[in-house]
Design an enzyme around this catalytic site. Structure first.
Site, PDB file in Angstrom:
ATOM      1  N   GLU A 139       0.830  -1.210   0.000  1.00 29.02           N
ATOM      2  CA  GLU A 139       0.000   0.000   0.000  1.00 29.02           C
ATOM      3  C   GLU A 139       0.862   1.256   0.000  1.00 29.02           C
ATOM      4  O   GLU A 139       1.631   1.469   0.945  1.00 29.02           O
ATOM      5  CB  GLU A 139      -0.899   0.014   1.241  1.00 29.02           C
ATOM      6  CG  GLU A 139      -1.709   1.291   1.400  1.00 29.02           C
ATOM      7  CD  GLU A 139      -2.356   1.404   2.774  1.00 29.02           C
ATOM      8  OE1 GLU A 139      -3.419   2.043   2.861  1.00 29.02           O
ATOM      9  OE2 GLU A 139      -1.788   0.871   3.763  1.00 29.02           O
ATOM     10  N   GLU A 236     -11.371   2.570   6.456  1.00 24.47           N
ATOM     11  CA  GLU A 236     -10.267   2.914   7.334  1.00 24.47           C
ATOM     12  C   GLU A 236     -10.292   4.421   7.601  1.00 24.47           C
ATOM     13  O   GLU A 236      -9.431   5.180   7.144  1.00 24.47           O
ATOM     14  CB  GLU A 236      -8.924   2.481   6.728  1.00 24.47           C
ATOM     15  CG  GLU A 236      -7.793   2.515   7.754  1.00 24.47           C
ATOM     16  CD  GLU A 236      -6.454   2.124   7.181  1.00 24.47           C
ATOM     17  OE1 GLU A 236      -5.691   1.451   7.886  1.00 24.47           O
ATOM     18  OE2 GLU A 236      -6.173   2.487   6.025  1.00 24.47           O
TER      19      GLU A 236
END
Length: 258
Positions: A139, A236
């Site tokens: 990521e 998130e």
């Protein structure tokens, strides 16, 4: 539309971690993700999943010394044995919890990163994970939130994934990080769809609930759906107030949680 998973490290923090599974299910979520499960017994987490009909869709490999400022060790020179041990531990949790993907945080450049080490460690993790039917994800993270992070752009992630060449290594595409670091979220969804295995969402710049202002999440979710993506989008984000009070965004964005 894609399915949405509650991130239990950031959401439902009004209650202790193991109680957040029940809270997420009561709010309508079918999937959950979190940063790290290692402080909790596997059987305790498994019991909460079974009791509330939830699926774990993502968690991170051990990150090194988190409380001392480390943010992953995948790219750190001299930590290869520790990384391999972390992969083994993560895969044991993934197997017991039925989790299909794990995220390998790269680490911070001041701690001694090296691209060749990063590629080799990811190749090892992907090889071990393949036998368990698990994907390994990387990521890009913006440097406003995490100064010095080794992997910062979607293009860098694509190059690393190509260099490793493992079918089960893919992109964890955090839309918030992309907007903060590079912008161009809508075009990037199309450009990187072939390597994307998981999305995450939050509203810039404060990482709060998805909205339709800085990022038009109604349009973003339609664009993701149009690519044929049938995985999960991790929520998130940090709720502005109580978690449940902020759950009006799915209706505003034209989506459902399940």
């Amino acid at each position: 539309m894609p399915r949405f998973a509650a991130n239990l490290s950031l959401m439902f923090t009004e209650v202790p971690f193991l109680d957040r599974f029940e809270a997420a299910a009561a709010a309508g979520f079918k999937g959950v993700e979190f940063l790290f499960p290692y402080a909790f017994d596997i059987d305790d987490i498994r019991a909460r999943l079974d009791a509330h009909g939830l699926q774990v869709v993502l968690f991170n490999l051990p990150p090194g010394h988190w409380d001392e400022g480390e943010r992953g060790i995948t790219a750190l020179k001299g930590r290869e044995d520790e990384f391999a041990a972390g992969v083994d531990l993560a895969l044991r949790y993934a197997d017991a919890l039925g989790c299909p993907r794990v995220h390998a945080m790269a680490g911070l450049e001041p701690h001694g990163t090296d691209r060749d080490v990063y590629v080799r460690n990811l190749a090892l993790a992907a090889e071990w994970a393949r036998g368990e039917g698990v994907d390994v994800l990387i990521e890009p993270i913006n440097t406003f939130d995490m100064p010095g992070y080794f992997l910062t752009t979607t293009e860098q992630a694509r190059d690393v994934i190509a260099a490793v060449g493992a079918a089960n290594l893919g992109l964890q595409f955090d839309l918030y990080h992309r907007e903060r670091m590079q912008g161009g979220v809508m075009a990037a969804i199309s450009e990187f769809q072939a390597i994307t295995r998981h999305y995450q969402c939050a509203n810039p710049p404060d990482r709060s609930e998805p909205a339709c202002d800085v990022i038009d999440y109604a349009a973003v979710f339609r664009a993701i759906d149009a690519t044929g993506f049938d995985g999960w989008i991790g929520c998130e984000y940090r709720p502005k107030a109580a978690t449940v009070a902020g759950l009006g965004w799915p209706q505003a964005c034209g989506v459902t949680l399940g």
